[in-house]
Design a protein around this motif. Structure first.
Motif, PDB file in Angstrom:
ATOM      1  N   VAL A   1       0.879  -1.163   0.000  1.00  0.00           N
ATOM      2  CA  VAL A   1       0.000   0.000   0.000  1.00  0.00           C
ATOM      3  C   VAL A   1       0.921   1.218   0.000  1.00  0.00           C
ATOM      4  CG1 VAL A   1      -1.740   1.314   1.242  1.00  0.00           C
ATOM      5  CG2 VAL A   1      -1.851  -1.187   1.202  1.00  0.00           C
TER       6      VAL A   1
ATOM      7  N   VAL B   1       0.281   8.150  -1.361  1.00  0.00           N
ATOM      8  CA  VAL B   1       0.368   9.064  -2.505  1.00  0.00           C
ATOM      9  C   VAL B   1      -0.334  10.376  -2.151  1.00  0.00           C
ATOM     10  CG1 VAL B   1       0.513   7.243  -4.244  1.00  0.00           C
ATOM     11  CG2 VAL B   1      -1.737   8.102  -3.535  1.00  0.00           C
TER      12      VAL B   1
ATOM     13  N   TYR C   1      -6.424   9.361  -2.083  1.00  0.00           N
ATOM     14  CA  TYR C   1      -6.387   8.156  -2.906  1.00  0.00           C
ATOM     15  C   TYR C   1      -5.846   6.982  -2.104  1.00  0.00           C
ATOM     16  CZ  TYR C   1      -7.061  11.126  -7.001  1.00  0.00           C
ATOM     17  OH  TYR C   1      -7.579  12.007  -7.914  1.00  0.00           O
ATOM     18  N   LEU C   2      -6.281   5.803  -2.480  1.00  0.00           N
ATOM     19  CA  LEU C   2      -5.685   4.555  -2.000  1.00  0.00           C
ATOM     20  C   LEU C   2      -4.938   3.944  -3.194  1.00  0.00           C
ATOM     21  CD1 LEU C   2      -5.288   2.188   0.010  1.00  0.00           C
ATOM     22  CD2 LEU C   2      -7.454   1.242  -0.871  1.00  0.00           C
ATOM     23  N   ASN C   3      -3.630   3.746  -3.024  1.00  0.00           N
ATOM     24  CA  ASN C   3      -2.815   3.149  -4.085  1.00  0.00           C
ATOM     25  C   ASN C   3      -2.187   1.858  -3.544  1.00  0.00           C
ATOM     26  OD1 ASN C   3       0.237   4.056  -5.854  1.00  0.00           O
ATOM     27  ND2 ASN C   3      -1.408   2.729  -6.497  1.00  0.00           N
ATOM     28  N   TYR C   4      -2.432   0.774  -4.216  1.00  0.00           N
ATOM     29  CA  TYR C   4      -1.826  -0.489  -3.803  1.00  0.00           C
ATOM     30  C   TYR C   4      -1.370  -1.270  -5.035  1.00  0.00           C
ATOM     31  CZ  TYR C   4      -6.422  -2.599  -4.867  1.00  0.00           C
ATOM     32  OH  TYR C   4      -7.586  -3.003  -5.485  1.00  0.00           O
ATOM     33  N   THR C   5      -0.537  -2.275  -4.801  1.00  0.00           N
ATOM     34  CA  THR C   5      -0.028  -3.098  -5.901  1.00  0.00           C
ATOM     35  C   THR C   5      -0.603  -4.504  -5.831  1.00  0.00           C
ATOM     36  OG1 THR C   5       1.931  -3.788  -4.652  1.00  0.00           O
ATOM     37  CG2 THR C   5       2.137  -1.810  -6.028  1.00  0.00           C
TER      38      THR C   5
ATOM     39  N   SER D   1      -0.248  -1.609 -10.529  1.00  0.00           N
ATOM     40  CA  SER D   1      -0.596  -0.542  -9.596  1.00  0.00           C
ATOM     41  C   SER D   1      -2.087  -0.230  -9.714  1.00  0.00           C
ATOM     42  CB  SER D   1       0.223   0.712  -9.907  1.00  0.00           C
ATOM     43  OG  SER D   1      -0.168   1.786  -9.076  1.00  0.00           O
ATOM     44  N   VAL D   2      -2.771  -0.230  -8.567  1.00  0.00           N
ATOM     45  CA  VAL D   2      -4.202   0.078  -8.527  1.00  0.00           C
ATOM     46  C   VAL D   2      -4.392   1.389  -7.752  1.00  0.00           C
ATOM     47  CG1 VAL D   2      -6.493  -0.700  -7.810  1.00  0.00           C
ATOM     48  CG2 VAL D   2      -4.779  -2.373  -8.564  1.00  0.00           C
ATOM     49  N   MET D   3      -4.988   2.387  -8.411  1.00  0.00           N
ATOM     50  CA  MET D   3      -5.199   3.715  -7.808  1.00  0.00           C
ATOM     51  C   MET D   3      -6.698   3.959  -7.673  1.00  0.00           C
ATOM     52  SD  MET D   3      -3.404   6.585  -6.916  1.00  0.00           S
ATOM     53  CE  MET D   3      -1.967   6.776  -7.986  1.00  0.00           C
TER      54      MET D   3
ATOM     55  N   ARG E   1      -9.693   6.454  -6.239  1.00  0.00           N
ATOM     56  CA  ARG E   1     -10.073   7.780  -5.734  1.00  0.00           C
ATOM     57  C   ARG E   1     -11.084   7.612  -4.614  1.00  0.00           C
ATOM     58  NH1 ARG E   1     -13.831  12.221  -8.213  1.00  0.00           N
ATOM     59  NH2 ARG E   1     -12.940  14.136  -7.346  1.00  0.00           N
TER      60      ARG E   1
END
Length: 506
Positions: A132, A135, A139-143, A483-485, A487
């Motif tokens: 996680v 950013v 936003y939540l950004n995870y791989t 990568s998953v972004m 909003r």
């Protein structure tokens, strides 16, 4: 010499969980390098056979039986494979020794460690986590990591199982599948391990084995568009050729190539211990290792004593049939390899004009006349401009070079197109760290040699290749990262109405 009247097994390809014939009748002889006796004949896979194997692995990769397997279930299976491997070690020791000529004691010491590679990677399969990433903005950004697919693996003759297992363990633990092409000289233990693993429950097609020559079968595998990753352990030129072929399909690559390992021996280190390490580093596996300690670079104060004692040590090594547990040095793998080593002995004597202090011949004992033996060979007074200092020999062959200062020693050590491994002999802790940092290579041993662990990254720089085997580095190289972004803000968005208030990096 091989006996044409003796029945020998004929081995097919191993595809879809079973042994199958190749699409052409041509067979290749597999010899015992200690006796010249034919051990088996193997199939010479065609392009069509390679295509069949890759498609089998691709099908297995996509199958629910393999792709939907949970990480914990997969780890249990990988641990079971380790147990099966361990339960059959005695059979594997004997077969590997007969096939590649390494002494039984060396083979046992090496191969007995290999089940741990599977257990280590099984642990990584359970422990793996995606990230996680903090950013800017709401936003939540995870791989998300997903296995890359089919891995093609071309393995050499010097350590048939060990080098194959370094790739196979992370390949299976990550959820990938594989097609392995072992060296045509030493395919027998790879074929046997594939049989054992399918019997233990590995789904068909996950681990396929094709046999044949490098310029035909190996080429067809390297350039196959169905590969997601290409792994090769071999010579630098083979790496350039196959790397370009795999690169045309944008396959990931791990290439472990040639080496010319420098060993810096400082005068604060015990000479007898340095000589013992030198013999171990240079002559284990008949010197047929990419990390062979083939360049002993020795400080002037102890140089003469070191040369004298290393020559005596080399002359004391017991040569013979490696199946005899009292034998310390077996043959090189083939007549071709024997001739290569003898060619470099001739270069050392007649072109480089170095001083031969031990070995340099084929043993005269009648019991070795049909094998591919070379005496452990030591050249002294070798300088950096000599071919035997610069070029990889791949046999029981070591050169000794004198240096005075630490700076000169480092300059000599780094004067090579290769950069796989280096070693240091010193009791000065600060010097050890200082010199290790300045050696241009991927692996450094201080007061040791040939040390490998499943958790420790392994690989080189420069002409010694790219990528790493072992450790988390190797395991991680078997995944694509997504990568998953997301909003997290429900506020209205209209770029064209309110551009100035919306800072972005796209």
């Amino acid at each position: 010499m091989s006996n044409p009247n003796k029945q020998v097994p004929i081995r097919g390809l191993f595809i879809d969980g079973k042994e199958v014939p190749a699409s052409q009748p041509e067979l290749l002889d597999v010899l015992n390098p200690a006796t010249g006796e034919m051990l088996a004949q193997i199939s010479h896979a065609t392009d069509a056979d390679v295509d069949k194997a890759v498609k089998s692995s691709a099908k297995a990769f996509s199958s629910s039986e393999w792709s939907a397997m949970s990480n914990r279930t997969r780890a249990k299976l990988i641990n079971k494979l380790a147990d099966v491997f361990e339960a059959n070690l005695e059979e594997i020791y004997t077969l590997e020794t007969a096939n590649n000529g390494r002494s039984l004691n060396e083979t046992r010491a090496q191969v007995s460690r290999l089940p741990d590679f599977f257990r280590y990677n099984a642990g990584l399969a359970i422990a793996r986590r995606d990230s996680v990433i903090p950013v800017d903005g709401n936003y939540l950004n995870y791989t998300l990591r997903t296995p890359i697919g089919v891995v093609g693996n071309s393995t050499p003759f010097n350590h048939p199982l060990m080098i194959m297992v370094k790739s196979l363990a992370p390949t299976l633990a990550s959820g990938c599948t594989t097609v392995v092409k072992p060296s045509e000289y030493t395919p027998l233990t790879t074929l046997r391990l594939a049989e054992l693993f399918v019997e233990a429950g590995l789904p068909p097609g996950v681990f396929n084995v094709i046999t044949g020559l490098g310029p035909s079968t190996g080429k067809a595998l390297a350039e196959h568009p169905g590969l997601a990753k290409w792994v090769l352990t071999g010579g630098t030129e083979a790496g350039r050729i196959t790397g370009a072929l795999a690169g045309s399909n944008f396959a990931h690559q791990t290439l472990e190539l040639g080496g010319k390992t420098p060993v810096l021996v400082f005068d604060d280190f015990n000479v007898d211990q340095a000589v013992n390490y030198a013999a171990f580093g240079a002559f284990i596996g008949a010197g047929q290792t990419c990390i062979c300690g083939s360049r002993q670079i020795v400080q002037a104060k102890i140089y003469d004593e070191f040369v004298e004692k290393l020559a005596a040590k080399a002359k004391s090594i017991r040569i013979g049939n490696p199946i005899d547990p009292t034998v310390q040095l077996g043959p090189v793998v083939s007549a071709r390899q024997q001739q290569r080593v003898l060619k470099y002995i001739d270069i050392g004597l007649n072109e480089d004009k170095a001083r031969l202090v031990a070995g340099g011949k084929v043993p005269t004992d009648a019991s070795m006349k049909d094998g591919f033996f070379v005496e452990p060979t030591v050249f002294a007074d070798v300088t950096r401009d000599m071919r035997i200092f610069q070029e990889e020999v791949f046999g029981p062959f070591v050169s000794v070079t004198k240096f005075t200062t630490e700076e000169e020693g480092l300059e000599l050590a780094n004067d090579s197109p290769f950069g796989l491994a280096g070693a240091i002999r010193t009791n000065d802790v600060t010097r050890a760290h200082r010199v290790a940092a300045k050696l241009k290579c991927g692996i450094v041993w201080v007061n040791d040699h040939h040390r490998l662990d499943p958790a420790s990254p392994w690989g080189g720089i420069k002409d010694s290749g790219i990528g790493r085997e072992c450790g988390t580095e190797s395991f991680d190289q078997h995944f694509e990262t997504k990568s998953v972004m997301i909003r997290l803000d429900d506020a209205p968005f209209d770029w064209y109405k309110d551009t100035a208030s919306q800072p972005r990096l796209n």
